[in-house]
Design a protein around this motif. Structure first.
Motif, PDB file in Angstrom:
ATOM      1  N   LEU A 178      -1.825   5.088   1.500  1.00 47.75           N
ATOM      2  CA  LEU A 178      -2.260   3.693   1.349  1.00 47.75           C
ATOM      3  C   LEU A 178      -2.033   3.340  -0.100  1.00 47.75           C
ATOM      4  N   GLN A 179      -1.342   2.248  -0.355  1.00 46.72           N
ATOM      5  CA  GLN A 179      -1.257   1.758  -1.729  1.00 46.72           C
ATOM      6  C   GLN A 179      -2.183   0.554  -1.839  1.00 46.72           C
ATOM      7  N   MET A 180      -3.102   0.629  -2.791  1.00 45.09           N
ATOM      8  CA  MET A 180      -4.046  -0.475  -2.968  1.00 45.09           C
ATOM      9  C   MET A 180      -3.476  -1.491  -3.947  1.00 45.09           C
ATOM     10  N   SER A 181      -4.154  -2.640  -4.044  1.00 44.41           N
ATOM     11  CA  SER A 181      -3.624  -3.723  -4.893  1.00 44.41           C
ATOM     12  C   SER A 181      -3.609  -3.330  -6.376  1.00 44.41           C
ATOM     13  N   ASN A 182      -4.415  -2.331  -6.767  1.00 42.38           N
ATOM     14  CA  ASN A 182      -4.362  -1.870  -8.163  1.00 42.38           C
ATOM     15  C   ASN A 182      -3.280  -0.809  -8.366  1.00 42.38           C
ATOM     16  N   GLY A 183      -2.474  -0.558  -7.324  1.00 38.37           N
ATOM     17  CA  GLY A 183      -1.366   0.394  -7.445  1.00 38.37           C
ATOM     18  C   GLY A 183      -1.747   1.826  -7.096  1.00 38.37           C
ATOM     19  N   GLU A 184      -3.057   2.104  -7.027  1.00 35.18           N
ATOM     20  CA  GLU A 184      -3.498   3.477  -6.710  1.00 35.18           C
ATOM     21  C   GLU A 184      -3.218   3.821  -5.251  1.00 35.18           C
ATOM     22  N   TYR A 185      -3.048   5.116  -5.004  1.00 36.36           N
ATOM     23  CA  TYR A 185      -2.796   5.600  -3.638  1.00 36.36           C
ATOM     24  C   TYR A 185      -4.003   6.356  -3.097  1.00 36.36           C
ATOM     25  N   ILE A 186      -4.153   6.262  -1.800  1.00 38.07           N
ATOM     26  CA  ILE A 186      -5.072   7.135  -1.064  1.00 38.07           C
ATOM     27  C   ILE A 186      -4.216   7.838  -0.019  1.00 38.07           C
ATOM     28  N   LEU A 187      -4.367   9.151   0.079  1.00 36.95           N
ATOM     29  CA  LEU A 187      -3.534   9.904   1.014  1.00 36.95           C
ATOM     30  C   LEU A 187      -4.364  10.447   2.170  1.00 36.95           C
ATOM     31  N   GLY A 188      -3.731  10.535   3.326  1.00 39.43           N
ATOM     32  CA  GLY A 188      -4.376  11.139   4.494  1.00 39.43           C
ATOM     33  C   GLY A 188      -3.344  11.891   5.306  1.00 39.43           C
ATOM     34  N   ASN A 189      -3.805  12.857   6.069  1.00 42.36           N
ATOM     35  CA  ASN A 189      -2.918  13.586   6.980  1.00 42.36           C
ATOM     36  C   ASN A 189      -3.726  13.966   8.207  1.00 42.36           C
ATOM     37  N   ASN A 190      -3.022  14.357   9.273  1.00 41.42           N
ATOM     38  CA  ASN A 190      -3.781  14.662  10.488  1.00 41.42           C
ATOM     39  C   ASN A 190      -4.589  15.942  10.300  1.00 41.42           C
ATOM     40  N   GLN A 191      -5.795  15.899  10.806  1.00 39.89           N
ATOM     41  CA  GLN A 191      -6.752  17.003  10.718  1.00 39.89           C
ATOM     42  C   GLN A 191      -7.125  17.386  12.137  1.00 39.89           C
ATOM     43  N   GLU A 192      -6.551  18.498  12.594  1.00 40.22           N
ATOM     44  CA  GLU A 192      -6.797  18.909  13.984  1.00 40.22           C
ATOM     45  C   GLU A 192      -8.006  19.838  14.065  1.00 40.22           C
ATOM     46  N   ASN A 193      -8.420  20.066  15.303  1.00 37.81           N
ATOM     47  CA  ASN A 193      -9.609  20.891  15.536  1.00 37.81           C
ATOM     48  C   ASN A 193      -9.424  21.657  16.831  1.00 37.81           C
ATOM     49  N   ARG A 194      -9.954  22.870  16.886  1.00 39.04           N
ATOM     50  CA  ARG A 194      -9.820  23.664  18.123  1.00 39.04           C
ATOM     51  C   ARG A 194     -10.520  22.971  19.288  1.00 39.04           C
ATOM     52  N   ALA A 195     -11.515  22.141  18.992  1.00 36.70           N
ATOM     53  CA  ALA A 195     -12.048  21.228  20.018  1.00 36.70           C
ATOM     54  C   ALA A 195     -11.212  19.951  19.866  1.00 36.70           C
ATOM     55  N   TYR A 196     -10.118  19.882  20.580  1.00 37.08           N
ATOM     56  CA  TYR A 196      -9.042  18.913  20.276  1.00 37.08           C
ATOM     57  C   TYR A 196      -9.505  17.492  19.944  1.00 37.08           C
ATOM     58  N   PRO A 197     -10.401  16.884  20.734  1.00 33.63           N
ATOM     59  CA  PRO A 197     -10.739  15.476  20.432  1.00 33.63           C
ATOM     60  C   PRO A 197     -11.489  15.293  19.116  1.00 33.63           C
ATOM     61  N   SER A 198     -11.943  16.392  18.517  1.00 33.41           N
ATOM     62  CA  SER A 198     -12.653  16.261  17.242  1.00 33.41           C
ATOM     63  C   SER A 198     -11.702  16.038  16.064  1.00 33.41           C
ATOM     64  N   GLY A 199     -10.404  16.211  16.282  1.00 37.18           N
ATOM     65  CA  GLY A 199      -9.441  15.971  15.212  1.00 37.18           C
ATOM     66  C   GLY A 199      -9.227  14.483  14.978  1.00 37.18           C
ATOM     67  N   LEU A 200      -8.460  14.166  13.928  1.00 35.55           N
ATOM     68  CA  LEU A 200      -8.213  12.749  13.613  1.00 35.55           C
ATOM     69  C   LEU A 200      -6.806  12.560  13.066  1.00 35.55           C
ATOM     70  N   CYS A 201      -6.233  11.402  13.376  1.00 40.01           N
ATOM     71  CA  CYS A 201      -4.886  11.046  12.910  1.00 40.01           C
ATOM     72  C   CYS A 201      -4.864  10.826  11.396  1.00 40.01           C
ATOM     73  N   ALA A 202      -3.674  11.008  10.841  1.00 40.50           N
ATOM     74  CA  ALA A 202      -3.461  10.819   9.398  1.00 40.50           C
ATOM     75  C   ALA A 202      -3.872   9.422   8.933  1.00 40.50           C
ATOM     76  N   GLU A 203      -3.504   8.419   9.708  1.00 43.16           N
ATOM     77  CA  GLU A 203      -3.763   7.034   9.293  1.00 43.16           C
ATOM     78  C   GLU A 203      -5.263   6.790   9.147  1.00 43.16           C
ATOM     79  N   ARG A 204      -6.034   7.267  10.145  1.00 47.73           N
ATOM     80  CA  ARG A 204      -7.473   7.007  10.077  1.00 47.73           C
ATOM     81  C   ARG A 204      -8.156   7.863   9.029  1.00 47.73           C
ATOM     82  N   VAL A 205      -7.629   9.060   8.755  1.00 45.75           N
ATOM     83  CA  VAL A 205      -8.200   9.861   7.660  1.00 45.75           C
ATOM     84  C   VAL A 205      -8.079   9.063   6.362  1.00 45.75           C
ATOM     85  N   ALA A 206      -6.895   8.479   6.117  1.00 49.88           N
ATOM     86  CA  ALA A 206      -6.698   7.690   4.881  1.00 49.88           C
ATOM     87  C   ALA A 206      -7.513   6.399   4.920  1.00 49.88           C
TER      88      ALA A 206
END
Ligand code: THU
Length: 156
Positions: free
Chosen positions: A49-77
């Motif tokens: 994510l690039q914010m209006s001040n130019g700073e970035y926020i990064l995210g990546n997918n975070q999986e879990n052995r209990a599959y539905p507990s993981g989250l997509c990269a976009e929502r992590v960011a």
């Protein structure tokens, strides 16, 4: 009977055609992707994510052995952004993905749940978010706003 038709629009580029800022957004999302935790799918996704001040926020997918507990990269960011920058403005969201073998040729499109969350932050900030999709084949798609993916947005 009335007919409602909505147009969606994407600009298509190669990586080399982009300006330096868009290239930097892609490089950030590739960095994020390299740190994905995806042992179950072996499909790594990075989001910057690039914010209006130019700073970035990064995210990546975070999986879990209990599959539905993981989250997509976009929502992590996006949720990191929401939790830490309540008054921030997101200018650009850039997404890229590949599998362990490295032969994924698609430009990844955000899943339905992530689109809904992108829509929420667009509505909150009253500004569209530019969405850049990058594939390792060097192809790029750019959309000005989530309505190009989700033309009939949920509102109440
Ligand atoms: N994934 C994302 O991170 N973003 C998307 O837009 C779609 C899918 C992740 C979830 C899971 O870790 C892996 O990709 C395979 O579905």
């Amino acid at each position: 009977m009335d007919k409602i038709e909505k147009k969606i629009s994407f600009e298509k580029y190669t990586y080399e055609e982009l300006n330096e800022n868009d290239k930097a957004c892609i490089q950030q999302s590739l960095q994020a992707r390299s740190k994905a935790y995806a042992p179950y799918s072996t499909f790594s996704v990075g989001a910057s994510l690039q914010m209006s001040n130019g700073e970035y926020i990064l995210g990546n997918n975070q999986e879990n052995r209990a599959y539905p507990s993981g989250l997509c990269a976009e929502r992590v960011a996006l949720f990191h952004f929401g939790a830490n920058y309540p008054d921030g403005i997101i200018k650009t969201l850039t997404i890229t993905a590949n599998n362990k073998v490295g032969n994924y040729k698609e430009m990844i499109k955000p899943c339905g749940s992530c689109l809904q969350v992108i829509a929420e932050y667009e509505l909150k900030q009253e500004q569209k978010i530019r969405i850049i999709l990058y594939s390792d084949t060097n192809q790029v798609l750019i959309a000005e706003g989530v309505e190009n993916f989700l033309p009939m947005i949920f509102l109440f």
